[in-house]
Design a protein around this motif. Structure first.
Motif, short mmCIF file in Angstrom:
data_model
loop_
_atom_site.label_atom_id
_atom_site.label_comp_id
_atom_site.label_asym_id
_atom_site.label_seq_id
_atom_site.Cartn_x
_atom_site.Cartn_y
_atom_site.Cartn_z
N LYS A 2 1.30 -1.18 0.26
CA LYS A 2 0.56 0.09 -0.06
C LYS A 2 0.75 1.23 -0.45
N ALA A 3 0.55 2.01 -1.05
CA ALA A 3 0.96 3.92 -0.92
C ALA A 3 0.80 4.51 -0.90
N ILE A 4 1.18 5.81 -0.90
CA ILE A 4 0.06 7.33 -0.59
C ILE A 4 1.23 8.26 -2.09
N LEU A 5 -0.50 8.96 -2.36
CA LEU A 5 0.26 9.81 -3.39
C LEU A 5 -0.34 11.22 -3.17
N ILE A 6 0.43 12.07 -3.05
CA ILE A 6 -0.67 13.46 -2.14
C ILE A 6 -0.07 14.01 -3.48
N LEU A 7 -1.81 14.56 -3.49
CA LEU A 7 -2.05 15.39 -4.97
C LEU A 7 -2.17 16.55 -4.64
N ALA A 8 -1.27 17.21 -5.27
CA ALA A 8 -1.96 19.50 -4.16
C ALA A 8 -2.51 19.71 -6.11
N HIS A 9 -2.78 20.61 -6.01
CA HIS A 9 -3.19 21.47 -7.42
C HIS A 9 -2.41 21.40 -8.42
N GLY A 10 -1.27 22.53 -7.80
CA GLY A 10 -0.16 22.31 -8.54
C GLY A 10 0.09 24.69 -8.69
N SER A 11 0.85 24.73 -9.09
CA SER A 11 0.87 26.56 -9.26
C SER A 11 2.58 27.21 -10.22
N ARG A 12 2.21 27.62 -11.28
CA ARG A 12 3.34 28.45 -12.12
C ARG A 12 4.69 28.86 -11.24
N GLU A 13 3.91 29.16 -9.81
CA GLU A 13 5.23 29.80 -8.58
C GLU A 13 5.62 29.12 -7.82
N LYS A 14 6.70 28.70 -8.14
CA LYS A 14 7.76 27.53 -7.95
C LYS A 14 7.70 26.98 -6.18
N THR A 15 7.75 28.21 -5.65
CA THR A 15 7.46 28.25 -4.40
C THR A 15 6.69 27.04 -3.36
N THR A 16 5.23 27.05 -4.59
CA THR A 16 4.55 26.06 -4.35
C THR A 16 4.78 24.68 -4.09
N GLN A 17 5.63 24.35 -4.93
CA GLN A 17 5.84 22.57 -4.89
C GLN A 17 7.37 22.37 -3.79
N GLU A 18 7.90 23.66 -3.46
CA GLU A 18 9.02 23.33 -2.64
C GLU A 18 7.97 23.07 -1.05
N THR A 19 6.85 23.90 -0.97
CA THR A 19 6.72 24.24 0.47
C THR A 19 5.62 22.18 0.45
N LEU A 20 4.96 21.77 -0.80
CA LEU A 20 4.62 20.76 -0.97
C LEU A 20 5.45 19.54 -0.30
N GLU A 21 6.94 20.21 -0.85
CA GLU A 21 7.98 18.43 -0.49
C GLU A 21 8.45 18.77 1.09
N ARG A 22 8.49 20.06 1.52
CA ARG A 22 9.01 20.12 2.82
C ARG A 22 7.69 19.14 3.74
N VAL A 23 6.42 20.03 3.44
CA VAL A 23 5.45 19.73 3.67
C VAL A 23 5.57 17.56 4.22
N THR A 24 5.78 17.04 2.75
CA THR A 24 5.66 15.77 2.29
C THR A 24 6.75 15.61 2.76
N GLU A 25 7.94 15.69 3.09
CA GLU A 25 8.88 15.11 3.70
C GLU A 25 8.74 15.01 5.87
N MET A 26 8.01 16.00 6.16
CA MET A 26 7.43 16.16 7.34
C MET A 26 6.85 14.80 7.45
N THR A 27 5.83 14.63 6.27
CA THR A 27 4.77 13.83 6.65
C THR A 27 5.85 12.23 6.81
N LYS A 28 6.43 11.89 6.07
CA LYS A 28 7.29 10.53 5.83
C LYS A 28 7.76 10.73 7.03
#
Length: 120
Positions: A2-28
């Motif tokens: 079993k695995a999890i895929l965290i799905l975000a909306h996405g944005s042209r602003e690259k900092t949103t990807q960095e934010t999700l990466e940080r949240v994902t690392e904290m979750t992991k």
């Protein structure tokens, strides 16, 4: 597996990807035994299909897509289920389901209250 895929909306602003990466690392860090990847609905190369592919390549045969969305709008009610259904027809050996949005969880109210306290 079993695995999890965290799905975000996405944005042209690259900092949103960095934010999700940080949240994902904290979750992991809180769930080290769980295979977790991320994907985006729009504006990113790693879309839902690519994210699912990555998890399958890592051995997942059951995937829960967890939307990193506050609300159950059109993406959650129609777009994501449609994409999952389409993907599932090509990969019937993998069970894919959709989890809940962040919604009106009281823990979010606590974060909002903290942000308000910061500006008072």
């Amino acid at each position: 597996m079993k695995a999890i895929l965290i799905l975000a909306h996405g944005s042209r602003e690259k900092t949103t990807q960095e934010t999700l990466e940080r949240v994902t690392e904290m979750t992991k860090a809180q769930l080290p035994e769980v295979m977790i990847e991320t994907a985006y609905m729009e504006f990113c190369e790693v879309n839902l299909e690519n994210g699912l592919d990555t998890l399958i390549e890592k051995g997942a045969d059951e995937i829960v897509v967890i939307p990193y969305f506050l609300f159950e709008g059109i993406h959650i009610r129609e777009d994501v289920p449609g994409e999952i259904h389409e993907y599932q027809t090509k990969h019937p050996e993998v069970k894919i389901s959709l989890g809940s949005t962040l919604g009106s969880d009281p823990r979010l109210a606590g974060i909002l209250a903290d942000r308000i306290r910061e500006v008072l």
